[in-house]
Write an enzyme that holds these catalytic residues in place. Structure first.
Site, PDB file in Angstrom:
ATOM      1  CG  ASP A  13      -1.587  -1.118   1.379  1.00 55.95           C
ATOM      2  OD1 ASP A  13      -2.471  -1.671   0.282  1.00 55.95           O
ATOM      3  OD2 ASP A  13      -1.690  -1.746   2.498  1.00 55.95           O
ATOM      4  CG  HIS A  41      -2.591  -1.497  -8.403  1.00 56.60           C
ATOM      5  ND1 HIS A  41      -1.873  -2.820  -8.471  1.00 56.60           N
ATOM      6  CD2 HIS A  41      -3.067  -1.671  -9.574  1.00 56.60           C
ATOM      7  CE1 HIS A  41      -2.128  -3.463  -9.500  1.00 56.60           C
ATOM      8  NE2 HIS A  41      -3.043  -2.728 -10.272  1.00 56.60           N
TER       9      HIS A  41
END
Length: 426
Positions: A13, A41
């Protein structure tokens, strides 16, 4: 010809998708080489926001080849869903290539993932229940079903029957739950295979051909180095190798990799269980979580938040051979009066600079912090380091000094034009 790997340096992340999309403008091919649809993503283009889990971020550059390599475990249902979603927004997916050697995630992998996690009780590792681990288990046990098998109706049926016999015995006799039905899985997933057939090829040939023709190839790592099954916080890790899996997962030899670009946030986040030495449990952590919209792309879970940890970054630099650093989310820290950077740990009264393998040692580690003053100015329109407020620039430059990597980019917001280049990668 240049090949570059983009890999997360923390626990995932970090904003790899944005960096890959940004760098992908000058690449001829963009490739995923490990992980599965547990690796969400987010890409923001204009007014549209896209959440991808399998398809490489480079898909939005229609003149580029986007590759899902052999090291990725592919859920056909998820992949077909992503492709349909992109088609609905008129995104051209004709340049997608799917490795015929990639292994397939099937419903029994997902069911087994959930059952195994539940059985661990307090020892759970925080899996996303996407079947990633069980699929890699079958791959290692040489009983996995690959994309090439999925396209062969008779072979797929034979392998699916064999695997279901084994998995259903586990479900009914060990876990005491219902068995899965062969016919429904076979029909549904064979059809997915037919829908994906147009994209399937030997992606190793595709990527090496691009390099042979003096093109640029960008490799997109999933998760982060601290989630690497060998180099991460085992067993609170993923089932693949973000750190060093690029060659085995893409079919491009190690001698053809030129740059390894590490991506980090200006702070740290983590989803799921496992060690996190600099974790914040106070209003500062809440502030960063809210300012950074820190919730999992795939799971929606609130991410755990902590200060920037240079012990982690130096570990990542060493094990992955990082050559450059991209720093994201600098703007998220705006408004904090004091910022802390972890420069080392104290373990049993001794200062250490390494990241311990032992979970019991990690639990006894106390971060040693360096404090810097924060800033209040809006930096979301800044284009150079020189334009940053004095304290913001000092913070960014101090991170760079402590990690000892050249800073390729720094980002002051989520949009492509808020990522600022300091050093050319291509």
């Amino acid at each position: 010809m240049t090949s570059a790997v983009v890999v997360g340096t923390q626990w995932g992340d970090e904003g790899k998708g944005k960096i890959t999309d940004f760098l992908g403008q000058n690449a001829d091919a963009i490739a995923r080489y490990q992980g599965g649809d547990n690796a969400g993503h987010t890409i923001k283009l204009g007014e549209d926001t896209y959440h991808l889990q399998l398809i490489p971020s480079g898909i939005f550059n229609s003149d580029k080849v986007s590759v899902i390599g052999n090291g990725v475990v592919v859920n056909p249902k998820s992949l077909v869903g992503e492709l349909r979603g992109l088609a609905d927004k008129n995104v051209d997916t004709s340049q997608l290539k799917l490795s015929d050697r990639a292994h397939v995630i099937l419903p029994y992998h997902i069911k087994l993932d959930s059952l195994q996690e539940a059985a661990k009780g307090d020892q759970k590792i925080g899996t996303t229940n996407r079947g990633i681990g069980p699929a890699y288990m079958d791959k290692a046990a040489r009983s996995g079903i690959r994309v090439a098998d999925l396209l062969d109706k008779d072979l797929f049926a034979t392998k699916l029957k064999q695997n279901l016999a084994e998995k259903n015995a586990l479900f009914t006799k060990i876990y005491e739950v219902e068995a899965l039905d062969f016919d429904s899985i076979f029909e549904e997933y064979y059809q997915y295979g037919q829908e994906l057939k147009q994209y399937v090829c030997d992606t190793s040939v595709v990527l090496n051909d691009v390099l042979d023709q003096k093109g640029n190839v960008l490799f997109e790592g999933a998760q982060g180095i601290l989630l690497d099954i060998d180099q991460g916080t085992y067993p609170f890790v993923t089932s693949s190798n973000p750190a060093g899996g690029v060659s085995t997962g893409s079919g491009v030899g190690a001698s053809r990799i030129d740059e390894v670009v590490g991506v980090a946030k200006a702070y740290t986040s983590r989803v799921g269980d496992g060690p996190f030495p600099t974790e914040l449990f106070d209003e500062t952590g809440d502030f960063i979580r809210q300012a950074g919209h820190e919730y999992g792309t795939v799971t929606g879970r609130p991410r755990r938040i902590g200060w920037f940890d240079t012990v982690v970054l130096r570990h990542s630099k060493r094990v992955a051979g990082l050559t450059q650093l991209c720093l994201n989310c600098v703007d998220v820290l705006t408004g904090l009066k004091t910022l802390k950077i972890c420069v080392a740990y104290e373990l049993d009264g001794e200062r250490i600079d390494r990241y311990p393998a032992s979970l019991s040692e990690l639990a006894r580690c106390t971060p040693i912090y360096e404090e810097l003053p924060g800033w209040d100015e809006d930096i979301t329109g800044v284009k150079t380091l020189e334009e940053l407020p004095v304290n913001a620039r000092r913070y960014v430059e101090r991170l760079q000094e402590l990690v000892d990597l050249p800073l390729a980019t720094f980002a002051v917001g989520p949009d492509r034009d808020q990522t600022n280049i300091l050093k050319a990668i291509w």
